[in-house]
Design a protein around this motif. Structure first.
Motif, PDB file in Angstrom:
ATOM      1  N   ASP A 109       0.836  -1.301  -0.067  1.00  0.00           N
ATOM      2  CA  ASP A 109      -0.004   0.009  -0.208  1.00  0.00           C
ATOM      3  C   ASP A 109       0.844   1.386   0.114  1.00  0.00           C
ATOM      4  O   ASP A 109       0.504   2.307  -0.330  1.00  0.00           O
ATOM      5  N   LYS A 110       2.207   1.108   0.547  1.00  0.00           N
ATOM      6  CA  LYS A 110       2.859   2.456   0.463  1.00  0.00           C
ATOM      7  C   LYS A 110       3.600   2.834  -0.677  1.00  0.00           C
ATOM      8  O   LYS A 110       4.128   3.937  -0.672  1.00  0.00           O
ATOM      9  N   TYR A 111       3.446   2.055  -1.448  1.00  0.00           N
ATOM     10  CA  TYR A 111       4.011   2.248  -2.828  1.00  0.00           C
ATOM     11  C   TYR A 111       3.187   2.920  -3.849  1.00  0.00           C
ATOM     12  O   TYR A 111       1.935   2.744  -3.815  1.00  0.00           O
ATOM     13  N   SER A 112       3.644   3.600  -4.814  1.00  0.00           N
ATOM     14  CA  SER A 112       3.009   4.308  -5.923  1.00  0.00           C
ATOM     15  C   SER A 112       3.173   3.343  -7.286  1.00  0.00           C
ATOM     16  O   SER A 112       4.453   2.757  -7.352  1.00  0.00           O
ATOM     17  N   PHE A 113       2.076   3.542  -8.076  1.00  0.00           N
ATOM     18  CA  PHE A 113       2.357   2.330  -9.331  1.00  0.00           C
ATOM     19  C   PHE A 113       1.833   3.318 -10.547  1.00  0.00           C
ATOM     20  O   PHE A 113       0.973   3.938 -10.369  1.00  0.00           O
ATOM     21  N   THR A 114       2.490   2.964 -11.564  1.00  0.00           N
ATOM     22  CA  THR A 114       1.990   3.206 -12.677  1.00  0.00           C
ATOM     23  C   THR A 114       0.931   2.630 -13.181  1.00  0.00           C
ATOM     24  O   THR A 114       1.062   1.324 -13.396  1.00  0.00           O
ATOM     25  N   MET A 115      -0.079   3.348 -13.785  1.00  0.00           N
ATOM     26  CA  MET A 115      -0.988   2.511 -14.440  1.00  0.00           C
ATOM     27  C   MET A 115      -0.655   2.112 -16.158  1.00  0.00           C
ATOM     28  O   MET A 115      -0.194   2.845 -16.740  1.00  0.00           O
ATOM     29  N   PRO A 116      -0.811   0.725 -16.218  1.00  0.00           N
ATOM     30  CA  PRO A 116      -0.609   0.071 -17.482  1.00  0.00           C
ATOM     31  C   PRO A 116      -1.386   1.097 -18.525  1.00  0.00           C
ATOM     32  O   PRO A 116      -2.505   1.225 -18.269  1.00  0.00           O
ATOM     33  N   THR A 117      -1.071   1.558 -19.607  1.00  0.00           N
ATOM     34  CA  THR A 117      -1.586   2.019 -20.674  1.00  0.00           C
ATOM     35  C   THR A 117      -2.383   1.171 -21.661  1.00  0.00           C
ATOM     36  O   THR A 117      -3.474   1.396 -22.271  1.00  0.00           O
ATOM     37  N   GLU A 118      -2.167  -0.049 -21.714  1.00  0.00           N
ATOM     38  CA  GLU A 118      -2.526  -1.175 -22.526  1.00  0.00           C
ATOM     39  C   GLU A 118      -4.159  -1.851 -21.575  1.00  0.00           C
ATOM     40  O   GLU A 118      -3.935  -1.811 -20.553  1.00  0.00           O
ATOM     41  N   PRO A 119      -4.825  -2.086 -22.734  1.00  0.00           N
ATOM     42  CA  PRO A 119      -6.173  -2.442 -21.845  1.00  0.00           C
ATOM     43  C   PRO A 119      -6.035  -4.162 -21.266  1.00  0.00           C
ATOM     44  O   PRO A 119      -4.998  -4.697 -21.973  1.00  0.00           O
ATOM     45  N   VAL A 120      -6.721  -4.568 -20.722  1.00  0.00           N
ATOM     46  CA  VAL A 120      -6.856  -6.187 -20.344  1.00  0.00           C
ATOM     47  C   VAL A 120      -8.050  -6.547 -21.037  1.00  0.00           C
ATOM     48  O   VAL A 120      -9.195  -5.981 -21.180  1.00  0.00           O
ATOM     49  N   THR A 121      -7.791  -7.693 -22.090  1.00  0.00           N
ATOM     50  CA  THR A 121      -8.864  -7.951 -23.044  1.00  0.00           C
ATOM     51  C   THR A 121      -9.704  -9.289 -22.352  1.00  0.00           C
ATOM     52  O   THR A 121      -8.974 -10.378 -22.143  1.00  0.00           O
ATOM     53  N   LEU A 122     -11.075  -9.117 -22.579  1.00  0.00           N
ATOM     54  CA  LEU A 122     -11.623 -10.484 -22.314  1.00  0.00           C
ATOM     55  C   LEU A 122     -12.382 -10.620 -23.601  1.00  0.00           C
ATOM     56  O   LEU A 122     -13.198 -10.034 -24.104  1.00  0.00           O
ATOM     57  N   ASP A 123     -12.218 -12.048 -23.969  1.00  0.00           N
ATOM     58  CA  ASP A 123     -12.731 -12.594 -25.210  1.00  0.00           C
ATOM     59  C   ASP A 123     -13.884 -13.509 -24.946  1.00  0.00           C
ATOM     60  O   ASP A 123     -13.739 -14.229 -23.847  1.00  0.00           O
ATOM     61  N   GLN A 124     -14.710 -13.429 -25.786  1.00  0.00           N
ATOM     62  CA  GLN A 124     -15.959 -14.647 -25.826  1.00  0.00           C
ATOM     63  C   GLN A 124     -15.711 -15.403 -26.937  1.00  0.00           C
ATOM     64  O   GLN A 124     -16.097 -15.101 -28.197  1.00  0.00           O
ATOM     65  N   ASP A 125     -15.415 -16.813 -26.665  1.00  0.00           N
ATOM     66  CA  ASP A 125     -15.029 -17.640 -27.814  1.00  0.00           C
ATOM     67  C   ASP A 125     -15.477 -18.829 -27.460  1.00  0.00           C
ATOM     68  O   ASP A 125     -15.011 -19.408 -26.489  1.00  0.00           O
ATOM     69  N   GLY A 126     -16.323 -19.452 -28.617  1.00  0.00           N
ATOM     70  CA  GLY A 126     -17.028 -20.532 -27.890  1.00  0.00           C
ATOM     71  C   GLY A 126     -17.769 -20.751 -26.719  1.00  0.00           C
ATOM     72  O   GLY A 126     -18.239 -21.511 -26.231  1.00  0.00           O
ATOM     73  N   CYS A 127     -18.442 -19.234 -26.709  1.00  0.00           N
ATOM     74  CA  CYS A 127     -19.366 -19.016 -25.470  1.00  0.00           C
ATOM     75  C   CYS A 127     -18.721 -19.662 -24.224  1.00  0.00           C
ATOM     76  O   CYS A 127     -19.154 -20.081 -23.302  1.00  0.00           O
ATOM     77  N   MET A 128     -17.343 -19.322 -24.187  1.00  0.00           N
ATOM     78  CA  MET A 128     -16.606 -19.204 -23.048  1.00  0.00           C
ATOM     79  C   MET A 128     -15.687 -18.115 -23.152  1.00  0.00           C
ATOM     80  O   MET A 128     -15.267 -17.420 -24.029  1.00  0.00           O
TER      81      MET A 128
END
Ligand SMILES: [Cu+2]
Length: 261
Positions: A109-128
């Protein structure tokens, strides 16, 4: 002499107000004049960071894989060459566990972090959902796409974030959302296909990973110090362990889960 004594007091008051701001509501902006918030967090010295590595094991009788019946939507069935099985409760052939969310629960908690600029992708493939379990930082872009020629409805069910559900027809634009608060874990379901399930871990720190087919994990870039490491599973409960990361060194821990009664 008085001036010397005053200085630490000012810093202490400023630190407390920052902690209060981080702990809850984000609407307040600090009007502290003596220091800015960025000066109050501990910067990470990259020359001393270490890591936590380990394995998540499973002991006992493996649960039987749960068959998923997709008959209600022929598009889903067609995407699978054979029967489909649920990923919850899966055990790797070497006795380790996949889809375990391993993360720094306390100590960062005491540290600062850089926000990643790239998104996290969730795919729907084969209805999974792919991936089945994923981590994302607070405020990072959550990018939902579909590889299926059928309509899905993405519905995260948070306890500590805003709930939403949005339909995504074949060929529709990706859906982009963010999560405002830390939460372990947010289940995601599809209102069209009741078997679809994903889990999103929303983190304030970047120290998280999801185990794969060998059940191992590595949390890298950790400043030396004491941490509580959490291991979350959808089926076998949660565990935590305390570790001390040495400067430039490695702390090794393993988690062992057992069948649930
Ligand atoms: Cu769906």
């Amino acid at each position: 002499m008085n001036a010397k004594k005053l200085f630490p007091l000012v810093v202490t008051v400023a630190t407390l107000s920052l902690l209060a701001a981080c702990g809850g509501k984000k609407t307040e902006t600090s009007t502290e004049e003596t220091t800015t918030p960025s000066e109050q967090v501990t910067p990470i010295d990259q020359s001393t960071v270490g890591q936590v590595t380990g394995t998540v094991k499973f002991e006992g009788e493996k649960p039987k894989p749960k068959r998923i019946m997709m008959d209600q939507d022929p598009v889903c069935v067609q995407k699978h060459s054979g029967p489909a099985y649920a990923e919850d409760g899966e055990v790797n052939s070497d006795g380790t566990l996949p889809n375990v969310f391993v993360y720094v629960k306390e100590g960062a908690d005491k540290y600062s972090f850089t926000m990643p600029t790239e998104p996290v992708t969730l795919d729907q493939d084969g209805c999974m959902y792919k991936p089945h379990v994923l981590g994302i930082m607070v405020g990072q872009d959550f990018h939902v796409i579909s590889s299926d020629p059928t309509t899905h409805n993405i519905h995260p069910m948070p306890a500590n974030n805003r709930e939403w559900n949005m339909s995504q027809a074949p060929g529709a634009m990706p859906i982009d959302q963010k999560f405002a608060r830390q939460e372990i874990m947010i289940p995601v379901k599809c209102n069209q296909h009741p078997w679809m399930r994903a889990y999103v871990g929303v983190m304030k720190n970047p120290f998280y990973v999801v185990t794969g087919s060998d059940g191992t994990f590595a949390l890298k870039g950790l400043p030396p110090g004491d941490y509580t490491i959490g291991a979350w599973t959808a089926t076998f409960g949660e565990q935590e362990l305390k570790v001390t990361v040495p400067a430039k060194g490695t702390a090794t821990v393993s988690f062992t889960f057992k069948p649930t009664a």
